[in-house]
Write an enzyme that holds these catalytic residues in place. Structure first.
Site, mmCIF file in Angstrom:
data_model
loop_
_atom_site.group_PDB
_atom_site.id
_atom_site.type_symbol
_atom_site.label_atom_id
_atom_site.label_comp_id
_atom_site.label_asym_id
_atom_site.label_seq_id
_atom_site.Cartn_x
_atom_site.Cartn_y
_atom_site.Cartn_z
ATOM 1 N N TYR A 102 -15.417 -20.408 2.123
ATOM 2 C CA TYR A 102 -16.822 -20.310 1.751
ATOM 3 C C TYR A 102 -17.476 -21.677 1.772
ATOM 4 C CZ TYR A 102 -15.983 -22.357 -2.868
ATOM 5 O OH TYR A 102 -15.673 -23.225 -3.884
ATOM 6 N N ARG A 131 -17.504 -28.072 8.056
ATOM 7 C CA ARG A 131 -16.382 -27.851 7.142
ATOM 8 C C ARG A 131 -15.988 -26.374 7.094
ATOM 9 N NH1 ARG A 131 -16.922 -29.885 1.035
ATOM 10 N NH2 ARG A 131 -18.339 -28.096 0.967
ATOM 11 N N ARG A 147 -4.382 -2.599 3.188
ATOM 12 C CA ARG A 147 -3.759 -3.721 2.495
ATOM 13 C C ARG A 147 -2.339 -3.981 3.001
ATOM 14 N NH1 ARG A 147 -0.856 -5.736 -1.760
ATOM 15 N NH2 ARG A 147 -1.917 -7.343 -3.007
ATOM 16 N N HIS A 207 0.144 -7.847 3.507
ATOM 17 C CA HIS A 207 0.110 -9.304 3.460
ATOM 18 C C HIS A 207 -0.082 -9.912 4.856
ATOM 19 C CE1 HIS A 207 1.406 -8.819 -0.654
ATOM 20 N NE2 HIS A 207 1.384 -10.138 -0.844
ATOM 21 N N LYS A 260 -11.581 -25.165 1.860
ATOM 22 C CA LYS A 260 -12.482 -24.596 0.851
ATOM 23 C C LYS A 260 -12.274 -23.081 0.822
ATOM 24 C CE LYS A 260 -17.202 -25.158 -0.905
ATOM 25 N NZ LYS A 260 -16.816 -25.878 -2.138
ATOM 26 N N GLU A 272 -9.533 -34.711 -8.409
ATOM 27 C CA GLU A 272 -10.961 -34.388 -8.337
ATOM 28 C C GLU A 272 -11.327 -33.518 -9.520
ATOM 29 O OE1 GLU A 272 -11.805 -32.122 -4.790
ATOM 30 O OE2 GLU A 272 -9.920 -31.020 -4.943
ATOM 31 N N LEU A 321 -10.755 -31.655 -1.853
ATOM 32 C CA LEU A 321 -11.754 -31.169 -0.911
ATOM 33 C C LEU A 321 -12.658 -32.333 -0.539
ATOM 34 C CD1 LEU A 321 -13.034 -28.697 0.525
ATOM 35 C CD2 LEU A 321 -14.586 -28.554 -1.424
#
Length: 292
Positions: free
Chosen positions: A35, A54, A103, A105, A149, A181, A205
């Site tokens: 995101y 990014r 669903r 993995h 991210k 961070e 990040l």
């Protein structure tokens, strides 16, 4: 904070009340996605190029194909502002997941990524930008690939909630006492006129505003030193600040029980705040620091 009506979903614009995804969606079930949050000032994106770049880097790192060429994505994001007639200070949230599939993995075959974006009003936090804020320190228990991210934010959420419960604005994370961070920010320490921050490794990040801070420091002849420091170093710090797309250049005047400097935002932080406002095009009555 007002959420605007139109949401970009895939290649269409949908009313926010009509948006739906299948419950078997990989972002929901696995956090299998990435995101971005892009700042908007008076209806204009700030650092959109850095955020889009990014997004593509993060997507590539976890093997998701973005369903747009970059120029097409730019066009859709600008149309999102136009369609919502955005004129205020706001944020745009953009999420990309591996898609909707039964669903399992393992990656699903022949499944197109889900992308959506929406805009909400977001006013500047002028009080804390002027006066400073406090932070706490916590052990960094996140995974080793924080340069992505990703949607896997539970450790960040728990850290931020702990800070909130203790009356602080941010949780500063550390591994074995070495500051990495914040839960949603990059962290900087100022000593003898020099700015120190953790190197842009996979452990943090690489913030879009962080890149600008390096640029601002260079323009102002302020040494920008990518060197990790320890939580004990806050005791001897002249200034501490954090940056992100929503916190801008936020002074931190207290960390745990340590008062930073004289307890007020310092001159280096103020200079960088002014540089940020100038670069973001924040002028007139909206500007706090540009005239200092």
């Amino acid at each position: 904070m007002s959420l605007y009506d139109w949401i970009l979903t895939g290649k269409e614009f949908v009313d926010k009340n009509d948006l739906s995804y299948p419950f078997e969606e990989r972002g929901l079930q696995f956090g299998d996605g990435v995101y971005e949050v892009i700042r908007i000032y008076e209806g204009e994106y700030y650092l959109i190029d850095e955020h889009v770049e990014r997004l593509y880097r993060s997507a590539a790192a976890i093997k998701i194909d973005v369903p747009f060429q970059k120029q097409e994505l730019y066009a859709h994001l600008h149309e999102l502002l136009n369609k919502n007639s955005v004129r205020n200070d706001a944020t745009m949230y953009l999420q990309l997941t591996r898609g909707s599939a039964p669903r399992d993995h393992a990656f699903p075959l022949n499944t197109e990524a889900n992308l959506y974006a929406y805009v909400k009003d977001f006013a500047r936090d002028t009080d804390s930008l002027e006066e400073g804020a406090s932070a706490i320190t916590m052990e960094d228990i996140r995974w080793e690939w924080c340069y992505i991210k990703s949607l896997n934010l539970l450790p960040n959420v728990l850290a931020k909630q702990n800070a909130k419960e203790l009356g602080a604005k941010e949780a500063i994370l550390h591994k074995d006492g070495m500051v990495t961070e914040g839960s949603s920010s990059n962290i900087y320490l100022v000593r003898e006129g020099k700015v120190y921050t953790h190197p842009a490794t996979k452990r943090i990040l690489g913030g879009c505003v962080r890149m600008k801070i390096e640029e601002f420091c260079k323009e102002a002849d302020i040494p920008f030193i990518e060197e990790a420091f320890r939580i004990e170093d806050f005791k001897g710090a002249d200034e501490v600040f954090m940056t992100s797309s929503t916190s801008e250049v936020q002074p931190l005047t207290k960390v745990d029980e340590v008062t930073i400097g004289d307890g007020r935002p310092g001159p280096v932080t103020r200079k960088l705040q002014a540089s940020y406002e100038k670069d973001a095009g924040i002028t007139g009555t909206a500007a706090i620091f540009s005239g200092e």
